[in-house]
Motif scaffolding. Structure first.
Motif, mmCIF file in Angstrom:
data_model
loop_
_atom_site.group_PDB
_atom_site.id
_atom_site.type_symbol
_atom_site.label_atom_id
_atom_site.label_comp_id
_atom_site.label_asym_id
_atom_site.label_seq_id
_atom_site.Cartn_x
_atom_site.Cartn_y
_atom_site.Cartn_z
ATOM 1 N N LEU A 172 0.847 -1.114 -0.189
ATOM 2 C CA LEU A 172 0.075 -0.065 -0.059
ATOM 3 C C LEU A 172 0.692 1.264 -0.044
ATOM 4 O O LEU A 172 0.606 2.340 -1.087
ATOM 5 C CB LEU A 172 -0.928 -0.130 1.268
ATOM 6 C CG LEU A 172 -1.566 1.384 1.515
ATOM 7 C CD1 LEU A 172 -2.582 1.752 0.313
ATOM 8 C CD2 LEU A 172 -2.524 1.286 2.772
ATOM 9 N N LEU A 212 -7.365 4.021 8.767
ATOM 10 C CA LEU A 212 -7.553 3.230 7.618
ATOM 11 C C LEU A 212 -8.832 3.355 6.801
ATOM 12 O O LEU A 212 -9.052 3.311 5.455
ATOM 13 C CB LEU A 212 -7.250 1.705 7.508
ATOM 14 C CG LEU A 212 -5.781 1.400 7.754
ATOM 15 C CD1 LEU A 212 -5.553 -0.143 8.220
ATOM 16 C CD2 LEU A 212 -4.946 1.607 6.326
ATOM 17 N N HIS A 270 -9.828 4.845 3.180
ATOM 18 C CA HIS A 270 -10.395 4.193 2.283
ATOM 19 C C HIS A 270 -11.669 5.092 1.716
ATOM 20 O O HIS A 270 -11.903 5.313 0.433
ATOM 21 C CB HIS A 270 -11.120 2.798 3.099
ATOM 22 C CG HIS A 270 -11.886 1.874 1.955
ATOM 23 N ND1 HIS A 270 -13.264 2.271 1.699
ATOM 24 C CD2 HIS A 270 -11.333 1.143 1.292
ATOM 25 C CE1 HIS A 270 -13.668 1.111 0.915
ATOM 26 N NE2 HIS A 270 -12.573 0.520 0.497
ATOM 27 N N CYS A 284 -5.432 -0.688 -0.181
ATOM 28 C CA CYS A 284 -6.078 -0.256 1.213
ATOM 29 C C CYS A 284 -7.167 -1.393 1.488
ATOM 30 O O CYS A 284 -7.011 -1.904 2.777
ATOM 31 C CB CYS A 284 -6.626 0.983 0.994
ATOM 32 S SG CYS A 284 -7.342 1.627 2.580
#
Length: 142
Positions: free
Chosen positions: A22, A62, A66, A118
C-alpha cells in the motif's frame, strides 16, 4: 482469503506485506481531494511504514483513507464505456450482458490501485487480528 489453515505468523506476514505494498503504491500519488485529506493520508501511510500494522489506532485512519480514496475516485469519472460480459454460443448467439464500466481520469486511474491495496490491507489486518484474538481466548480458557 481462506484463513482457516493459515498460521498466525503467516497472517501477520500477509498484513505486513499488504501495508508495504500500500505504501509503495501510494508513493507519489495525491490520495486526498483537499489539503486536510492529503495530510491525513500521509500521516496514515507514515504510521504504516513505521510500525505494527495491528495497532488499534490505525483502525479509524485506514477507514478514513478508504473513504477518502473512494470519494476521490467517484469524482474522477469522465465517462462510461460498454463491455460485453458473456460468451458466444454458436447455436444461440451471444449470451451475456452489456455492462457500463466507468472511465477514470488519469488521477482516478492512479488512485484505484491505492484503493485496492487499502482494501487488501484492511482484510489482511482483520484476518490477523481475528486469529490473534481467537488464540488469546483459547489460551485464557486452557
Amino acid at each position: 482469503m481462506h484463513t482457516e489453515d493459515t498460521t498466525l505468523e503467516d497472517l501477520l506476514t500477509i498484513a505486513v506485506r499488504q501495508a508495504r505494498l500500500l505504501c509503495a503504491t501510494a508513493r507519489g500519488v495525491n490520495c486526498g481531494r483537499t489539503t486536510r485529506e492529503t495530510a491525513t493520508a500521509a500521516r496514515i501511510l507514515q504510521g504504516l511504514e513505521a510500525g505494527n500494522v495491528l495497532r488499534d489506532d490505525l483502525d479509524g485512519g485506514l477507514q478514513a483513507l478508504h473513504a477518502h480514496l473512494s470519494d476521490a475516485i467517484a469524482t474522477e469519472k469522465v465517462g462510461y464505456r460498454r463491455v460485453f460480459d458473456g460468451h458466444h454460443d454458436p447455436e444461440g448467439g451471444d449470451v451475456g450482458v452489456v455492462r457500463e464500466i466507468p472511465v477514470l481520469s488519469d488521477r482516478g486511474a492512479a488512485l484505484l490501485p491505492v484503493l485496492r491495496r487499502c482494501e487488501a490491507l484492511i482484510a489482511a489486518r482483520d484476518a490477523a487480528r481475528d486469529r490473534l484474538r481467537a488464540e488469546q481466548t483459547l489460551r485464557r480458557l486452557l
